[in-house]
Design a protein around this motif. Structure first.
Motif, PDB file in Angstrom:
ATOM      1  N   ALA A   1     -18.900   4.403 -55.896  1.00  0.00           N
ATOM      2  CA  ALA A   1     -17.696   4.966 -55.286  1.00  0.00           C
ATOM      3  C   ALA A   1     -16.978   5.953 -56.199  1.00  0.00           C
ATOM      4  O   ALA A   1     -16.354   6.895 -55.727  1.00  0.00           O
ATOM      5  N   ASN A   2     -17.079   5.784 -57.517  1.00  0.00           N
ATOM      6  CA  ASN A   2     -16.383   6.730 -58.404  1.00  0.00           C
ATOM      7  C   ASN A   2     -17.299   7.880 -58.842  1.00  0.00           C
ATOM      8  O   ASN A   2     -16.926   8.708 -59.661  1.00  0.00           O
ATOM      9  N   GLY A   3     -18.501   7.910 -58.304  1.00  0.00           N
ATOM     10  CA  GLY A   3     -19.386   9.047 -58.522  1.00  0.00           C
ATOM     11  C   GLY A   3     -20.235   8.977 -59.783  1.00  0.00           C
ATOM     12  O   GLY A   3     -21.018   9.882 -60.056  1.00  0.00           O
ATOM     13  N   SER A   4     -20.156   7.884 -60.556  1.00  0.00           N
ATOM     14  CA  SER A   4     -20.977   7.777 -61.763  1.00  0.00           C
ATOM     15  C   SER A   4     -22.455   7.610 -61.413  1.00  0.00           C
ATOM     16  O   SER A   4     -23.328   8.096 -62.124  1.00  0.00           O
ATOM     17  N   LEU A   5     -22.709   6.860 -60.340  1.00  0.00           N
ATOM     18  CA  LEU A   5     -24.072   6.686 -59.843  1.00  0.00           C
ATOM     19  C   LEU A   5     -24.055   7.106 -58.369  1.00  0.00           C
ATOM     20  O   LEU A   5     -23.773   6.293 -57.488  1.00  0.00           O
ATOM     21  N   PRO A   6     -24.331   8.377 -58.091  1.00  0.00           N
ATOM     22  CA  PRO A   6     -24.069   8.907 -56.744  1.00  0.00           C
ATOM     23  C   PRO A   6     -25.078   8.527 -55.661  1.00  0.00           C
ATOM     24  O   PRO A   6     -24.924   8.935 -54.515  1.00  0.00           O
ATOM     25  N   ILE A   7     -26.089   7.734 -56.012  1.00  0.00           N
ATOM     26  CA  ILE A   7     -26.985   7.223 -54.971  1.00  0.00           C
ATOM     27  C   ILE A   7     -26.902   5.708 -54.993  1.00  0.00           C
ATOM     28  O   ILE A   7     -26.999   5.100 -56.056  1.00  0.00           O
ATOM     29  N   LEU A   8     -26.728   5.105 -53.814  1.00  0.00           N
ATOM     30  CA  LEU A   8     -26.724   3.650 -53.731  1.00  0.00           C
ATOM     31  C   LEU A   8     -27.933   3.220 -52.923  1.00  0.00           C
ATOM     32  O   LEU A   8     -28.073   3.603 -51.757  1.00  0.00           O
ATOM     33  N   VAL A   9     -28.830   2.456 -53.561  1.00  0.00           N
ATOM     34  CA  VAL A   9     -29.969   1.906 -52.831  1.00  0.00           C
ATOM     35  C   VAL A   9     -29.636   0.455 -52.523  1.00  0.00           C
ATOM     36  O   VAL A   9     -29.416  -0.337 -53.444  1.00  0.00           O
ATOM     37  N   ALA A  10     -29.560   0.109 -51.237  1.00  0.00           N
ATOM     38  CA  ALA A  10     -29.010  -1.206 -50.881  1.00  0.00           C
ATOM     39  C   ALA A  10     -29.767  -1.867 -49.743  1.00  0.00           C
ATOM     40  O   ALA A  10     -30.435  -1.205 -48.945  1.00  0.00           O
ATOM     41  N   THR A  11     -29.609  -3.187 -49.667  1.00  0.00           N
ATOM     42  CA  THR A  11     -30.059  -3.920 -48.485  1.00  0.00           C
ATOM     43  C   THR A  11     -28.924  -3.844 -47.456  1.00  0.00           C
ATOM     44  O   THR A  11     -27.887  -3.224 -47.715  1.00  0.00           O
ATOM     45  N   ASP A  12     -29.076  -4.573 -46.346  1.00  0.00           N
ATOM     46  CA  ASP A  12     -28.024  -4.572 -45.332  1.00  0.00           C
ATOM     47  C   ASP A  12     -26.724  -5.222 -45.815  1.00  0.00           C
ATOM     48  O   ASP A  12     -25.728  -5.206 -45.099  1.00  0.00           O
ATOM     49  N   LEU A  13     -26.748  -5.750 -47.002  1.00  0.00           N
ATOM     50  CA  LEU A  13     -25.526  -6.215 -47.652  1.00  0.00           C
ATOM     51  C   LEU A  13     -24.447  -5.135 -47.601  1.00  0.00           C
ATOM     52  O   LEU A  13     -23.261  -5.422 -47.511  1.00  0.00           O
ATOM     53  N   ALA A  14     -24.888  -3.873 -47.666  1.00  0.00           N
ATOM     54  CA  ALA A  14     -23.925  -2.770 -47.689  1.00  0.00           C
ATOM     55  C   ALA A  14     -23.726  -2.146 -46.310  1.00  0.00           C
ATOM     56  O   ALA A  14     -23.010  -1.169 -46.170  1.00  0.00           O
ATOM     57  N   SER A  15     -24.350  -2.732 -45.268  1.00  0.00           N
ATOM     58  CA  SER A  15     -24.315  -2.025 -43.984  1.00  0.00           C
ATOM     59  C   SER A  15     -23.062  -2.319 -43.174  1.00  0.00           C
ATOM     60  O   SER A  15     -22.726  -1.610 -42.244  1.00  0.00           O
ATOM     61  N   ARG A  16     -22.341  -3.389 -43.517  1.00  0.00           N
ATOM     62  CA  ARG A  16     -21.196  -3.770 -42.691  1.00  0.00           C
ATOM     63  C   ARG A  16     -19.856  -3.516 -43.357  1.00  0.00           C
ATOM     64  O   ARG A  16     -19.580  -4.036 -44.441  1.00  0.00           O
ATOM     65  N   GLY A  17     -19.060  -2.720 -42.695  1.00  0.00           N
ATOM     66  CA  GLY A  17     -17.638  -2.647 -43.044  1.00  0.00           C
ATOM     67  C   GLY A  17     -17.274  -1.821 -44.262  1.00  0.00           C
ATOM     68  O   GLY A  17     -16.151  -1.370 -44.370  1.00  0.00           O
ATOM     69  N   LEU A  18     -18.200  -1.643 -45.204  1.00  0.00           N
ATOM     70  CA  LEU A  18     -17.799  -0.991 -46.448  1.00  0.00           C
ATOM     71  C   LEU A  18     -17.310   0.427 -46.196  1.00  0.00           C
ATOM     72  O   LEU A  18     -17.944   1.206 -45.501  1.00  0.00           O
ATOM     73  N   ASP A  19     -16.167   0.735 -46.778  1.00  0.00           N
ATOM     74  CA  ASP A  19     -15.521   2.017 -46.540  1.00  0.00           C
ATOM     75  C   ASP A  19     -15.475   2.781 -47.853  1.00  0.00           C
ATOM     76  O   ASP A  19     -14.594   2.586 -48.671  1.00  0.00           O
ATOM     77  N   ILE A  20     -16.480   3.616 -48.064  1.00  0.00           N
ATOM     78  CA  ILE A  20     -16.518   4.395 -49.294  1.00  0.00           C
ATOM     79  C   ILE A  20     -16.329   5.853 -48.913  1.00  0.00           C
ATOM     80  O   ILE A  20     -17.032   6.375 -48.046  1.00  0.00           O
ATOM     81  N   LYS A  21     -15.320   6.453 -49.526  1.00  0.00           N
ATOM     82  CA  LYS A  21     -14.947   7.815 -49.133  1.00  0.00           C
ATOM     83  C   LYS A  21     -16.077   8.799 -49.389  1.00  0.00           C
ATOM     84  O   LYS A  21     -16.720   8.748 -50.435  1.00  0.00           O
ATOM     85  N   ASP A  22     -16.277   9.699 -48.433  1.00  0.00           N
ATOM     86  CA  ASP A  22     -17.125  10.872 -48.622  1.00  0.00           C
ATOM     87  C   ASP A  22     -18.602  10.598 -48.877  1.00  0.00           C
ATOM     88  O   ASP A  22     -19.269  11.356 -49.575  1.00  0.00           O
ATOM     89  N   VAL A  23     -19.118   9.528 -48.304  1.00  0.00           N
ATOM     90  CA  VAL A  23     -20.577   9.351 -48.285  1.00  0.00           C
ATOM     91  C   VAL A  23     -21.092  10.378 -47.287  1.00  0.00           C
ATOM     92  O   VAL A  23     -20.700  10.369 -46.130  1.00  0.00           O
ATOM     93  N   ASP A  24     -21.924  11.338 -47.733  1.00  0.00           N
ATOM     94  CA  ASP A  24     -22.292  12.379 -46.769  1.00  0.00           C
ATOM     95  C   ASP A  24     -23.673  12.193 -46.153  1.00  0.00           C
ATOM     96  O   ASP A  24     -24.018  12.876 -45.205  1.00  0.00           O
ATOM     97  N   ILE A  25     -24.458  11.255 -46.693  1.00  0.00           N
ATOM     98  CA  ILE A  25     -25.750  11.031 -46.061  1.00  0.00           C
ATOM     99  C   ILE A  25     -26.151   9.562 -46.155  1.00  0.00           C
ATOM    100  O   ILE A  25     -25.907   8.904 -47.171  1.00  0.00           O
ATOM    101  N   VAL A  26     -26.732   9.049 -45.071  1.00  0.00           N
ATOM    102  CA  VAL A  26     -27.307   7.706 -45.080  1.00  0.00           C
ATOM    103  C   VAL A  26     -28.786   7.870 -44.765  1.00  0.00           C
ATOM    104  O   VAL A  26     -29.153   8.575 -43.827  1.00  0.00           O
ATOM    105  N   ILE A  27     -29.639   7.250 -45.582  1.00  0.00           N
ATOM    106  CA  ILE A  27     -31.077   7.358 -45.348  1.00  0.00           C
ATOM    107  C   ILE A  27     -31.656   5.972 -45.080  1.00  0.00           C
ATOM    108  O   ILE A  27     -31.449   5.048 -45.866  1.00  0.00           O
ATOM    109  N   ASN A  28     -32.347   5.824 -43.958  1.00  0.00           N
ATOM    110  CA  ASN A  28     -33.091   4.598 -43.715  1.00  0.00           C
ATOM    111  C   ASN A  28     -34.470   4.766 -44.324  1.00  0.00           C
ATOM    112  O   ASN A  28     -35.342   5.410 -43.747  1.00  0.00           O
ATOM    113  N   TYR A  29     -34.657   4.196 -45.514  1.00  0.00           N
ATOM    114  CA  TYR A  29     -35.986   4.215 -46.132  1.00  0.00           C
ATOM    115  C   TYR A  29     -36.883   3.273 -45.330  1.00  0.00           C
ATOM    116  O   TYR A  29     -38.041   3.578 -45.064  1.00  0.00           O
TER     117      TYR A  29
END
Ligand code: ADP
Ligand code: MG
Length: 451
Positions: A285-313
């Motif tokens: 969220a603070n831009g130090s690591l600008p890519i987040l690789v996640a499971t569906d743990l991150a798919s619900r509700g999280l509100d992170i400003k200015d995420v400009d792309i979501v990729i379904n690997y």
């Protein structure tokens, strides 16, 4: 478009909303808030990123009784991170009231510490079903005075097998209470739960055209997903990207591939310790690591400003998960891009859950081979926070005035109960690190480390 004024809220509430930059209620807030204030049970369905948190939190805070010692509201959410985020929004919305105590209760954190904070009194309890039930069976939370129950992302909690825990908790709440259910998706299995928990609920569904989130969705049929992933990133050149995988192992694998290529990557999955989960999310969220690789743990509700792309690997198993994953971008009326990378199996899966989407060939993308999404900032962690009366301004002051770092080279500052984090331009990070290590913040000597 109406303003919050027209919802006849007390002037203190309005002032606080203005201070927070909230002027116009979103459709779910406009319709939901008056009904919830009236005490109705509500089932609310509105798109991802449309302000559902404020819709339930504002009335709840408004109704808190100052004289009551025991908890008055219980908010149940599927993940620890979402619980924490809801708590943060509640704290902001409760700024106009004195001493509103909001306690989060979830696993992976010491029970003893949670009990200690409960003992200081709690008005609003927010947590995940398992840990809440654990506290209830140990009699460390008191549920007799709960006036409002909120289930955020209820359908996800059912998927995760939390139905029994939720029902046990609910059966111990007062019969006379208000119950609210919020999500962007309502699969059929939710009806049963709704019937047991809510009383004559009013359904609010926001489904007009303007309610559609502004995401451009693309599907690429690919042979080699790892290669395609890099091409996708190098073509779209996002500043913040979330990549979803279906398993924990895959998130580790994909992170390591991207790392080796030179991308700065955070990994989020349920195998990590809770502090690692928090620090990964924070660095994303603070831009130090600008890519987040996640499971569906991150798919619900999280509100992170200015995420400009979501990729379904990997393609999600259910249509609801697709909706929530892509809903991490295009929040609060912004736009975004969602990409699904499909091998043969992925194409079959996607045609089942999102039949309207058509695959294109990845060859049409024009990657910039020199793009690696490397961050210009890194994060320092400071061993002190709210409990030591540290505020963001104190950290900023030390960095600028004492150490002589230019304001523009200092990024996001996050202050939590026991720790604080600051993002700093890598060009001056050694200077900042040494300066903080040898200096003082608000007259206190604190330990500093580099994440
Ligand atoms: P949802 O739960 O519907 O996915 P959130 O409650 O997480 O959405 O809100 C998404 C974002 O919109 C948050 O960053 C929040 O601060 C912002 N937001 C909420 N209500 C308003 C409003 N009335 N005006 C402007 N921004 C808002
Ligand atoms: Mg939400």
């Amino acid at each position: 478009m109406i303003t919050f004024k027209e919802l006849s809220l007390p002037s203190k509430v309005l002032t606080n909303l203005t201070n927070l930059g909230y002027i116009h209620p979103t459709p779910i807030q406009e319709r939901g808030i008056p009904l919830i204030i009236k005490g109705k049970d509500v089932v609310a369905k509105a798109k991802t990123g449309s302000g559902k948190t404020l819709a339930f939190a504002l009335p709840l805070i408004l109704k808190l009784d100052k004289e009551e010692y025991f908890p008055q509201a219980l908010i149940i959410a599927p993940t620890r991170e979402l619980s924490e985020q809801i708590a943060m929004e509640c704290r902001r919305l409760a700024q106009y009231k004195k001493d509103v105590k909001i306690v989060t209760l979830y696993g992976g954190t010491s029970l003893t510490k949670q009990v200690a904070s409960l003992e200081k009194g709690a008005d609003i309890l927010i947590g995940t079903p398992g840990r809440l039930l654990d506290h209830f069976s140990r009699q460390t939370i008191h549920l007799d005075k709960i006036k409002t129950l909120i289930l955020d992302e209820a359908d996800r909690m059912l998927d995760m097998g939390f139905a029994d825990d939720i029902l046990k908790l609910v059966s111990n709440l007062p019969k006379e209470r208000q119950s609210l259910l919020f999500s962007a998706t309502y699969p059929d299995n939710i009806d049963k739960l709704t019937k047991i928990i809510l009383k004559n609920p009013i359904e609010i569904k926001i489904e007009s055209k303007q309610e559609k989130i502004d995401v451009d969705e693309y599907v690429y049929s690919v042979d080699e997903k790892d290669k395609a992933l890099v091409i996708t990133l190098q073509h779209f050149q996002p500043s913040l990207a979330i990549i979803f995988c279906n398993t924990k192992a895959k998130t580790v694998e994909v992170s390591s591939i991207l790392n080796k290529k030179g991308f700065d990557v955070a990994t989020l999955n349920g195998d990590l310790e809770q502090y690692e989960r928090q620090e990964m999310l924070l660095q994303f969220a603070n831009g130090s690591l600008p890519i987040l690789v996640a499971t569906d743990l991150a798919s619900r509700g999280l509100d992170i400003k200015d995420v400009d792309i979501v990729i379904n690997y990997d393609i999600p198993m259910k249509s609801e998960d697709y909706t929530h994953r892509i809903g991490r971008t295009a929040r609060a009326n912004k736009s975004g891009v969602a990409i699904s990378l499909c091998d043969e199996y992925g194409l079959t899966k996607l045609s089942e859950i999102q039949p309207q989407l058509k695959a294109k060939t990845i060859n049409e993308l024009r990657p910039n081979k020199n793009f690696y999404l490397q961050s210009s900032v890194a994060t320092l962690c400071i061993d002190g926070g709210k409990k030591k009366k540290i505020r963001a301004g104190d950290i900023l002051g030390t960095l600028c005035k004492d150490i002589g770092i230019e304001n523009r080279l200092i990024g996001k500052i996050n202050v939590y109960a026991t720790h604080s984090y600051v993002a700093i331009d890598k060009s001056v990070i050694s200077k900042a690190f040494n300066g903080l290590k040898n200096g003082k913040i608000k007259g206190k000597k604190l330990r500093i480390w580099w994440l």
